[in-house]
Motif scaffolding. Sequence first.
Motif, PDB file in Angstrom:
ATOM      1  N   LEU A 218      15.832  78.639  29.999  1.00 17.47           N
ATOM      2  CA  LEU A 218      15.437  80.166  29.659  1.00 17.47           C
ATOM      3  C   LEU A 218      16.479  81.071  28.979  1.00 17.47           C
ATOM      4  N   ARG A 219      17.522  80.692  29.567  1.00 16.31           N
ATOM      5  CA  ARG A 219      18.619  81.539  28.787  1.00 16.31           C
ATOM      6  C   ARG A 219      18.874  80.971  27.559  1.00 16.31           C
ATOM      7  N   THR A 220      18.803  79.898  27.281  1.00 19.09           N
ATOM      8  CA  THR A 220      18.982  79.107  25.830  1.00 19.09           C
ATOM      9  C   THR A 220      17.719  79.507  25.131  1.00 19.09           C
ATOM     10  N   ARG A 221      16.634  79.618  25.524  1.00 18.65           N
ATOM     11  CA  ARG A 221      15.448  80.193  24.806  1.00 18.65           C
ATOM     12  C   ARG A 221      15.818  81.582  24.052  1.00 18.65           C
ATOM     13  N   GLN A 222      16.373  82.451  25.151  1.00 21.57           N
ATOM     14  CA  GLN A 222      16.473  83.807  24.835  1.00 21.57           C
ATOM     15  C   GLN A 222      17.500  83.710  23.714  1.00 21.57           C
ATOM     16  N   ILE A 223      18.944  82.966  23.789  1.00 17.67           N
ATOM     17  CA  ILE A 223      19.695  82.986  22.851  1.00 17.67           C
ATOM     18  C   ILE A 223      19.199  82.469  21.628  1.00 17.67           C
TER      19      ILE A 223
END
Length: 182
Positions: free
Chosen positions: A138-143
Amino acid sequence: MTERQFDDALACCRELFAKKLHDYGAAWRVLRPASLTDQIFIKAQRIRSLQTKGQSQVGEGILPEFIGIVNYGLIGLIQLELPMTESADITAGQALEMYDRKAAMARELMLAKNHDYDEAWRSMRVSSYVDLILMKILRTRQIEDLHGATLVSEGIDANYLDMVNYSVFGIIKLTETGDNAV
């Protein structure tokens, strides 16, 4: 002990990567990092589903999914380094060299964190590794959605490295217990 187990787990992942590289070439070179993030999501979500449901209908357990996350995470790190392409533009030898370099980065990060955290991962549940991987996705998708323009956060590469390391810990734990089931 941890270093040897980590190396053994990575060797298992590399062996499968090399075999698939033989069969398919570097076809994964056409994947954008966001597609690799989604592929890792599919693997992690399947592990969570198997843990929740307690059974598999396709006959594969959790261990192959962790191996897949390691390999897709290392491929993701390679893809971040290389320009986008629409072909399998590297040789098997080049792919393996890059794989080994990225795996060494993951290993060095594990050693540093393992020193600082006193092998806390050994006291964790395998389900926690999966939850942490899903959070990292989820963090990677946001980045990715922010096109890398973060204010204080680590980049996509750091998240891929963490996903690889949590997956290796899962492989070690499952191997120690002999539990590849759901």
